[in-house]
Scaffold this active site. Sequence first.
Site, mmCIF file in Angstrom:
data_model
loop_
_atom_site.group_PDB
_atom_site.id
_atom_site.type_symbol
_atom_site.label_atom_id
_atom_site.label_comp_id
_atom_site.label_asym_id
_atom_site.label_seq_id
_atom_site.Cartn_x
_atom_site.Cartn_y
_atom_site.Cartn_z
ATOM 1 N N ASN A 13 31.265 -55.829 28.854
ATOM 2 C CA ASN A 13 31.736 -54.564 29.419
ATOM 3 C C ASN A 13 32.297 -53.764 28.249
ATOM 4 O O ASN A 13 33.403 -54.029 27.778
ATOM 5 C CB ASN A 13 32.834 -54.831 30.463
ATOM 6 C CG ASN A 13 33.478 -53.542 30.947
ATOM 7 O OD1 ASN A 13 32.947 -52.450 30.735
ATOM 8 N ND2 ASN A 13 34.622 -53.663 31.608
ATOM 9 N N TRP A 14 31.498 -52.810 27.785
ATOM 10 C CA TRP A 14 31.908 -52.061 26.584
ATOM 11 C C TRP A 14 33.038 -51.070 26.887
ATOM 12 O O TRP A 14 33.647 -50.541 25.984
ATOM 13 C CB TRP A 14 30.703 -51.296 26.013
ATOM 14 C CG TRP A 14 29.676 -52.157 25.336
ATOM 15 C CD1 TRP A 14 29.585 -53.530 25.348
ATOM 16 C CD2 TRP A 14 28.594 -51.693 24.524
ATOM 17 N NE1 TRP A 14 28.504 -53.936 24.611
ATOM 18 C CE2 TRP A 14 27.878 -52.828 24.092
ATOM 19 C CE3 TRP A 14 28.143 -50.424 24.127
ATOM 20 C CZ2 TRP A 14 26.746 -52.739 23.275
ATOM 21 C CZ3 TRP A 14 27.014 -50.325 23.317
ATOM 22 C CH2 TRP A 14 26.335 -51.474 22.897
ATOM 23 N N LYS A 15 33.254 -50.783 28.154
ATOM 24 C CA LYS A 15 34.265 -49.790 28.563
ATOM 25 C C LYS A 15 33.977 -48.446 27.867
ATOM 26 O O LYS A 15 32.826 -48.101 27.668
ATOM 27 C CB LYS A 15 35.675 -50.302 28.266
ATOM 28 C CG LYS A 15 35.902 -51.729 28.766
ATOM 29 C CD LYS A 15 37.332 -52.129 28.768
ATOM 30 C CE LYS A 15 37.438 -53.599 29.147
ATOM 31 N NZ LYS A 15 38.767 -54.041 29.448
ATOM 32 N N HIS A 98 35.913 -52.648 38.924
ATOM 33 C CA HIS A 98 36.694 -53.195 37.800
ATOM 34 C C HIS A 98 38.167 -52.800 38.000
ATOM 35 O O HIS A 98 38.460 -51.725 38.512
ATOM 36 C CB HIS A 98 36.161 -52.635 36.476
ATOM 37 C CG HIS A 98 36.744 -53.322 35.288
ATOM 38 N ND1 HIS A 98 37.977 -52.986 34.780
ATOM 39 C CD2 HIS A 98 36.284 -54.344 34.530
ATOM 40 C CE1 HIS A 98 38.246 -53.781 33.751
ATOM 41 N NE2 HIS A 98 37.238 -54.614 33.578
ATOM 42 N N GLU A 100 40.277 -51.660 36.074
ATOM 43 C CA GLU A 100 40.647 -50.362 35.474
ATOM 44 C C GLU A 100 40.232 -49.210 36.384
ATOM 45 O O GLU A 100 40.902 -48.177 36.446
ATOM 46 C CB GLU A 100 40.022 -50.242 34.074
ATOM 47 C CG GLU A 100 40.751 -51.125 33.079
ATOM 48 C CD GLU A 100 39.893 -51.640 31.939
ATOM 49 O OE1 GLU A 100 38.815 -51.076 31.678
ATOM 50 O OE2 GLU A 100 40.313 -52.636 31.308
ATOM 51 N N GLU A 170 38.458 -61.674 37.876
ATOM 52 C CA GLU A 170 39.198 -61.154 36.732
ATOM 53 C C GLU A 170 40.668 -60.977 37.097
ATOM 54 O O GLU A 170 41.051 -59.931 37.650
ATOM 55 C CB GLU A 170 38.620 -59.792 36.316
ATOM 56 C CG GLU A 170 37.172 -59.851 35.893
ATOM 57 C CD GLU A 170 36.873 -58.828 34.823
ATOM 58 O OE1 GLU A 170 36.371 -59.220 33.770
ATOM 59 O OE2 GLU A 170 37.180 -57.637 35.020
ATOM 60 N N GLY A 176 42.340 -57.631 28.833
ATOM 61 C CA GLY A 176 42.734 -56.845 27.666
ATOM 62 C C GLY A 176 44.135 -57.158 27.180
ATOM 63 O O GLY A 176 44.698 -56.435 26.357
ATOM 64 N N SER A 216 40.145 -61.692 28.773
ATOM 65 C CA SER A 216 40.437 -62.180 27.412
ATOM 66 C C SER A 216 39.634 -63.429 27.046
ATOM 67 O O SER A 216 40.125 -64.301 26.330
ATOM 68 C CB SER A 216 41.941 -62.427 27.245
ATOM 69 O OG SER A 216 42.650 -61.217 27.454
ATOM 70 N N GLY A 237 35.204 -58.099 27.912
ATOM 71 C CA GLY A 237 35.543 -56.790 27.362
ATOM 72 C C GLY A 237 35.546 -56.827 25.849
ATOM 73 O O GLY A 237 34.509 -56.727 25.191
ATOM 74 N N GLY A 238 36.729 -57.016 25.277
ATOM 75 C CA GLY A 238 36.916 -56.940 23.825
ATOM 76 C C GLY A 238 35.890 -57.716 23.007
ATOM 77 O O GLY A 238 35.332 -57.192 22.029
#
Length: 256
Positions: A13-15, A98, A100, A170, A176, A216, A237-238
């Site tokens: 997930n590049w966001k 998601h 976010e 999640e 994150g 994470s 993500g990251g």
Amino acid sequence: MNKELRQAIIAGNWKMNKTRPEARALIEELKPIAAEATCGVVICVPFTNLETAVELTKGTNIKVGAENVHFEEKGAFTGEISAAMLTEIGVEYVIIGHSERRQYFGETDETVNKRTKAALKAGLKPIVCVGELLWERECNITEEVIARQIKLDLYDVSAEDVKKTVIAYEPVWAIGTGKTASAAQAQEVCAFIRATLAKLYSKEVADAVTIQYGGSMNPGNAAELVAQPDVDGGLIGGASLKAADFGVLLKAASEG
Ligand code: PEP
């Protein structure tokens, strides 16, 4: 364990990251690394990178996903993108709900459910995100929260369609933040999600659904997480923004 009944998928997930040249560079670096993977490989990228990603991944084992989709087919919904707009350019997956989106953009279980149904109707595979807040875990209501999200988010989704749906567990407190759920915590909730699906549908359906862990996940903790019997890969993500790190996760899920 029944892991052979479903596919483990590592989805990035590049966001809101990567300009087009940066996206090109990352995908080119990722292609030979992903080619080694036997798990599913998905990159969910910003809308502006979708066409580039589809073009660059043609003929590879990398599938492309969007990070959101609207539930209406068309109309006065400024800033939104429909499912047909995604499928017509070759997008196959879409992240829905998601945390976010829920936290910053007012996404609710009702809109998650509508988006999920719209995605499935158009032939997209939804990655539906569920997860508890830290406060909810501390109050010992994680299972209640997850059961409610699963029931509402998948309301009126047929058994056939739910098999095409990926669920991403999640925990919001782990996204994150660098805090990862322990392998035991991830397994416990992913198994609970599978049991909830078995009650709502059947064991056969529940065994066929890919249930990822996200929060994470990184090269240091991935192997233990994806080795859990009910954890079928991850939503990342990251660590999806660096090809080498993402590659370690792909290897872990391919072996897990
Ligand atoms: C995510 O965005 O879905 C996620 C899990 O992020 P991170 O891996 O950075 O925690």
